[in-house]
Design a protein around this motif. Structure first.
Motif, PDB file in Angstrom:
ATOM      1  N   PRO A  97      -9.188  -7.941  -4.942  1.00 48.56           N
ATOM      2  CA  PRO A  97      -7.724  -8.009  -5.012  1.00 48.56           C
ATOM      3  C   PRO A  97      -7.092  -6.651  -4.699  1.00 48.56           C
ATOM      4  O   PRO A  97      -7.606  -5.606  -5.096  1.00 48.56           O
ATOM      5  N   ALA A  98      -5.995  -6.694  -3.957  1.00 53.15           N
ATOM      6  CA  ALA A  98      -5.248  -5.476  -3.626  1.00 53.15           C
ATOM      7  C   ALA A  98      -3.766  -5.818  -3.707  1.00 53.15           C
ATOM      8  O   ALA A  98      -3.312  -6.769  -3.071  1.00 53.15           O
ATOM      9  N   GLN A  99      -3.020  -5.058  -4.467  1.00 49.80           N
ATOM     10  CA  GLN A  99      -1.603  -5.332  -4.660  1.00 49.80           C
ATOM     11  C   GLN A  99      -0.815  -5.130  -3.369  1.00 49.80           C
ATOM     12  O   GLN A  99      -1.101  -4.226  -2.591  1.00 49.80           O
ATOM     13  N   ARG A 100       0.191  -5.977  -3.193  1.00 46.15           N
ATOM     14  CA  ARG A 100       1.110  -5.870  -2.065  1.00 46.15           C
ATOM     15  C   ARG A 100       2.496  -6.263  -2.539  1.00 46.15           C
ATOM     16  O   ARG A 100       2.676  -7.283  -3.186  1.00 46.15           O
ATOM     17  N   ARG A 101       3.469  -5.450  -2.183  1.00 47.91           N
ATOM     18  CA  ARG A 101       4.865  -5.783  -2.487  1.00 47.91           C
ATOM     19  C   ARG A 101       5.321  -6.894  -1.550  1.00 47.91           C
ATOM     20  O   ARG A 101       4.800  -7.031  -0.448  1.00 47.91           O
ATOM     21  N   PRO A 102       6.322  -7.665  -1.986  1.00 48.89           N
ATOM     22  CA  PRO A 102       6.832  -8.730  -1.113  1.00 48.89           C
ATOM     23  C   PRO A 102       7.372  -8.176   0.211  1.00 48.89           C
ATOM     24  O   PRO A 102       7.919  -7.075   0.253  1.00 48.89           O
ATOM     25  N   PHE A 103       7.209  -8.937   1.275  1.00 45.99           N
ATOM     26  CA  PHE A 103       7.730  -8.580   2.590  1.00 45.99           C
ATOM     27  C   PHE A 103       7.905  -9.869   3.367  1.00 45.99           C
ATOM     28  O   PHE A 103       7.378 -10.905   2.984  1.00 45.99           O
ATOM     29  N   GLN A 104       8.648  -9.809   4.442  1.00 41.00           N
ATOM     30  CA  GLN A 104       8.835 -10.979   5.285  1.00 41.00           C
ATOM     31  C   GLN A 104       7.957 -10.870   6.520  1.00 41.00           C
ATOM     32  O   GLN A 104       7.652  -9.774   6.988  1.00 41.00           O
ATOM     33  N   GLY A 105       7.573 -12.013   7.035  1.00 42.44           N
ATOM     34  CA  GLY A 105       6.760 -12.028   8.249  1.00 42.44           C
ATOM     35  C   GLY A 105       5.332 -11.602   7.963  1.00 42.44           C
ATOM     36  O   GLY A 105       4.759 -11.951   6.944  1.00 42.44           O
ATOM     37  N   TRP A 106       4.758 -10.837   8.865  1.00 40.79           N
ATOM     38  CA  TRP A 106       3.414 -10.304   8.691  1.00 40.79           C
ATOM     39  C   TRP A 106       3.446  -8.823   9.029  1.00 40.79           C
ATOM     40  O   TRP A 106       4.400  -8.327   9.614  1.00 40.79           O
ATOM     41  N   ARG A 107       2.411  -8.137   8.647  1.00 39.00           N
ATOM     42  CA  ARG A 107       2.279  -6.710   8.933  1.00 39.00           C
ATOM     43  C   ARG A 107       0.879  -6.474   9.495  1.00 39.00           C
ATOM     44  O   ARG A 107      -0.062  -7.206   9.199  1.00 39.00           O
ATOM     45  N   TYR A 108       0.759  -5.415  10.278  1.00 40.04           N
ATOM     46  CA  TYR A 108      -0.569  -5.002  10.733  1.00 40.04           C
ATOM     47  C   TYR A 108      -1.277  -4.308   9.576  1.00 40.04           C
ATOM     48  O   TYR A 108      -0.646  -3.668   8.728  1.00 40.04           O
ATOM     49  N   LEU A 109      -2.597  -4.432   9.554  1.00 40.20           N
ATOM     50  CA  LEU A 109      -3.410  -3.849   8.500  1.00 40.20           C
ATOM     51  C   LEU A 109      -4.657  -3.255   9.145  1.00 40.20           C
ATOM     52  O   LEU A 109      -5.486  -3.986   9.698  1.00 40.20           O
ATOM     53  N   ALA A 110      -4.754  -1.940   9.086  1.00 41.16           N
ATOM     54  CA  ALA A 110      -5.910  -1.258   9.684  1.00 41.16           C
ATOM     55  C   ALA A 110      -7.182  -1.628   8.921  1.00 41.16           C
ATOM     56  O   ALA A 110      -7.143  -1.823   7.702  1.00 41.16           O
ATOM     57  N   PRO A 111      -8.309  -1.726   9.606  1.00 39.74           N
ATOM     58  CA  PRO A 111      -9.569  -2.078   8.933  1.00 39.74           C
ATOM     59  C   PRO A 111      -9.883  -1.166   7.742  1.00 39.74           C
ATOM     60  O   PRO A 111     -10.332  -1.642   6.702  1.00 39.74           O
ATOM     61  N   GLU A 112      -9.596   0.128   7.896  1.00 34.57           N
ATOM     62  CA  GLU A 112      -9.906   1.053   6.793  1.00 34.57           C
ATOM     63  C   GLU A 112      -8.991   0.859   5.580  1.00 34.57           C
ATOM     64  O   GLU A 112      -9.314   1.311   4.477  1.00 34.57           O
ATOM     65  N   ASP A 113      -7.879   0.175   5.753  1.00 36.64           N
ATOM     66  CA  ASP A 113      -6.956  -0.113   4.647  1.00 36.64           C
ATOM     67  C   ASP A 113      -7.129  -1.525   4.096  1.00 36.64           C
ATOM     68  O   ASP A 113      -6.421  -1.925   3.162  1.00 36.64           O
ATOM     69  N   SER A 114      -8.042  -2.278   4.668  1.00 40.14           N
ATOM     70  CA  SER A 114      -8.261  -3.674   4.267  1.00 40.14           C
ATOM     71  C   SER A 114      -9.220  -3.737   3.085  1.00 40.14           C
ATOM     72  O   SER A 114     -10.225  -3.037   3.071  1.00 40.14           O
ATOM     73  N   PRO A 115      -8.907  -4.594   2.105  1.00 39.80           N
ATOM     74  CA  PRO A 115      -9.821  -4.705   0.965  1.00 39.80           C
ATOM     75  C   PRO A 115     -11.168  -5.297   1.393  1.00 39.80           C
ATOM     76  O   PRO A 115     -11.232  -6.125   2.306  1.00 39.80           O
ATOM     77  N   ALA A 116     -12.206  -4.877   0.716  1.00 37.98           N
ATOM     78  CA  ALA A 116     -13.559  -5.355   1.014  1.00 37.98           C
ATOM     79  C   ALA A 116     -13.722  -6.804   0.565  1.00 37.98           C
ATOM     80  O   ALA A 116     -13.067  -7.260  -0.373  1.00 37.98           O
ATOM     81  N   ASP A 117     -14.609  -7.505   1.253  1.00 36.94           N
ATOM     82  CA  ASP A 117     -14.955  -8.861   0.831  1.00 36.94           C
ATOM     83  C   ASP A 117     -15.689  -8.789  -0.503  1.00 36.94           C
ATOM     84  O   ASP A 117     -16.427  -7.828  -0.764  1.00 36.94           O
ATOM     85  N   LEU A 118     -15.495  -9.816  -1.326  1.00 35.67           N
ATOM     86  CA  LEU A 118     -16.316  -9.923  -2.530  1.00 35.67           C
ATOM     87  C   LEU A 118     -17.742 -10.249  -2.088  1.00 35.67           C
ATOM     88  O   LEU A 118     -17.941 -10.891  -1.052  1.00 35.67           O
ATOM     89  N   PRO A 119     -18.727  -9.821  -2.860  1.00 34.60           N
ATOM     90  CA  PRO A 119     -20.105 -10.173  -2.499  1.00 34.60           C
ATOM     91  C   PRO A 119     -20.273 -11.695  -2.441  1.00 34.60           C
ATOM     92  O   PRO A 119     -19.563 -12.442  -3.120  1.00 34.60           O
ATOM     93  N   GLU A 120     -21.210 -12.141  -1.641  1.00 34.87           N
ATOM     94  CA  GLU A 120     -21.480 -13.578  -1.484  1.00 34.87           C
ATOM     95  C   GLU A 120     -21.662 -14.264  -2.847  1.00 34.87           C
ATOM     96  O   GLU A 120     -21.192 -15.375  -3.060  1.00 34.87           O
ATOM     97  N   SER A 121     -22.316 -13.581  -3.772  1.00 39.27           N
ATOM     98  CA  SER A 121     -22.574 -14.161  -5.093  1.00 39.27           C
ATOM     99  C   SER A 121     -21.293 -14.395  -5.900  1.00 39.27           C
ATOM    100  O   SER A 121     -21.303 -15.142  -6.865  1.00 39.27           O
ATOM    101  N   ARG A 122     -20.181 -13.778  -5.495  1.00 39.18           N
ATOM    102  CA  ARG A 122     -18.923 -13.938  -6.226  1.00 39.18           C
ATOM    103  C   ARG A 122     -17.909 -14.805  -5.488  1.00 39.18           C
ATOM    104  O   ARG A 122     -16.813 -15.047  -5.987  1.00 39.18           O
ATOM    105  N   GLN A 123     -18.243 -15.302  -4.298  1.00 38.17           N
ATOM    106  CA  GLN A 123     -17.290 -16.074  -3.500  1.00 38.17           C
ATOM    107  C   GLN A 123     -16.839 -17.363  -4.183  1.00 38.17           C
ATOM    108  O   GLN A 123     -15.717 -17.800  -4.011  1.00 38.17           O
ATOM    109  N   ALA A 124     -17.708 -17.978  -4.971  1.00 33.99           N
ATOM    110  CA  ALA A 124     -17.373 -19.266  -5.588  1.00 33.99           C
ATOM    111  C   ALA A 124     -16.769 -19.116  -6.991  1.00 33.99           C
ATOM    112  O   ALA A 124     -16.416 -20.115  -7.607  1.00 33.99           O
ATOM    113  N   GLU A 125     -16.638 -17.902  -7.487  1.00 35.85           N
ATOM    114  CA  GLU A 125     -16.069 -17.699  -8.826  1.00 35.85           C
ATOM    115  C   GLU A 125     -14.625 -18.162  -8.882  1.00 35.85           C
ATOM    116  O   GLU A 125     -13.891 -18.070  -7.904  1.00 35.85           O
ATOM    117  N   ASP A 126     -14.208 -18.619 -10.041  1.00 36.82           N
ATOM    118  CA  ASP A 126     -12.792 -18.903 -10.249  1.00 36.82           C
ATOM    119  C   ASP A 126     -12.043 -17.579 -10.227  1.00 36.82           C
ATOM    120  O   ASP A 126     -12.521 -16.576 -10.761  1.00 36.82           O
TER     121      ASP A 126
END
Length: 142
Positions: A97-126
Motif C-alpha cells: 500500500p502507498a498513500q495517494r491524495r485524491p486527483f482527477q484523471g490519471w498521472r504518470y508514475l515512474a517505475p522507481e516511484d511505484s510500490p513493489a508487488d506483494l510477494p506471491e505468498s501474500r497475493q491471496a490475503e484479505d
C-alpha cells in the motif's frame, strides 16, 4: 526504451475485490474479453506505457494493486467523442500500500516511484482495512 506507469483512482470502489468484480462485467471489457478502463484523454507518453507499463489502482486513498497495460484502443462514445480505452491484462497484482491524495484523471508514475508487488505468498490475503493499511504505510510497515 524505459517504461512508464499510470496511477488512477478506482472511483467508488471500496476494495480490490470490488474492482476485480467490476472488471469481470461485460461493460468493463473489450470485445476480446480483456478488462479495460476508458478515459477521456489519450496518454502523450503512449510509447513508454506500452513497453511494460502498468496501471496502479488507488482504492480508498491507497495504491493497492496494479495491472499490466496491454494496449490503448480508440473507442467512440455515444456522444461521438473518441476516447482512450486502456486495455489491461486480466487479474490484479496486489502491491504494498502507498498513500495517494485524491486527483482527477490519471498521472504518470515512474517505475522507481511505484510500490513493489506483494510477494506471491501474500497475493491471496484479505486486504487490511484502509485506515490500518494507510497508518502502516505511513510509518513504513507493510
Amino acid at each position: 526504451m524505459a517504461h512508464i506507469n499510470l496511477v488512477k483512482l478506482s472511483a467508488g470502489t471500496e476494495n480490490v475485490d470490488e474492482l476485480a468484480r467490476w472488471q469481470r462485467t461485460r461493460r468493463a471489457q473489450t470485445a476480446d474479453g480483456k478488462p479495460r478502463h476508458v478515459t477521456r484523454m489519450w496518454p502523450k507518453r503512449a510509447d513508454e506505457i506500452l513497453t511494460g507499463g502498468s496501471i496502479y489502482w488507488v482504492v480508498k486513498g491507497l495504491i493497492q494493486c496494479r495491472q499490466r497495460i496491454l494496449r490503448l484502443d480508440p473507442v467512440e462514445g455515444a456522444d461521438g467523442i473518441t476516447r482512450c480505452a486502456i486495455v489491461l491484462e486480466e487479474g490484479l497484482i496486489r502491491t504494498r500500500p502507498a498513500q495517494r491524495r485524491p486527483f482527477q484523471g490519471w498521472r504518470y508514475l515512474a517505475p522507481e516511484d511505484s510500490p513493489a508487488d506483494l510477494p506471491e505468498s501474500r497475493q491471496a490475503e484479505d486486504a487490511l482495512p484502509p485506515e490500518l493499511s494507510a497508518a502502516l504505510s505511513e510509518i513504513g510497515v507493510v
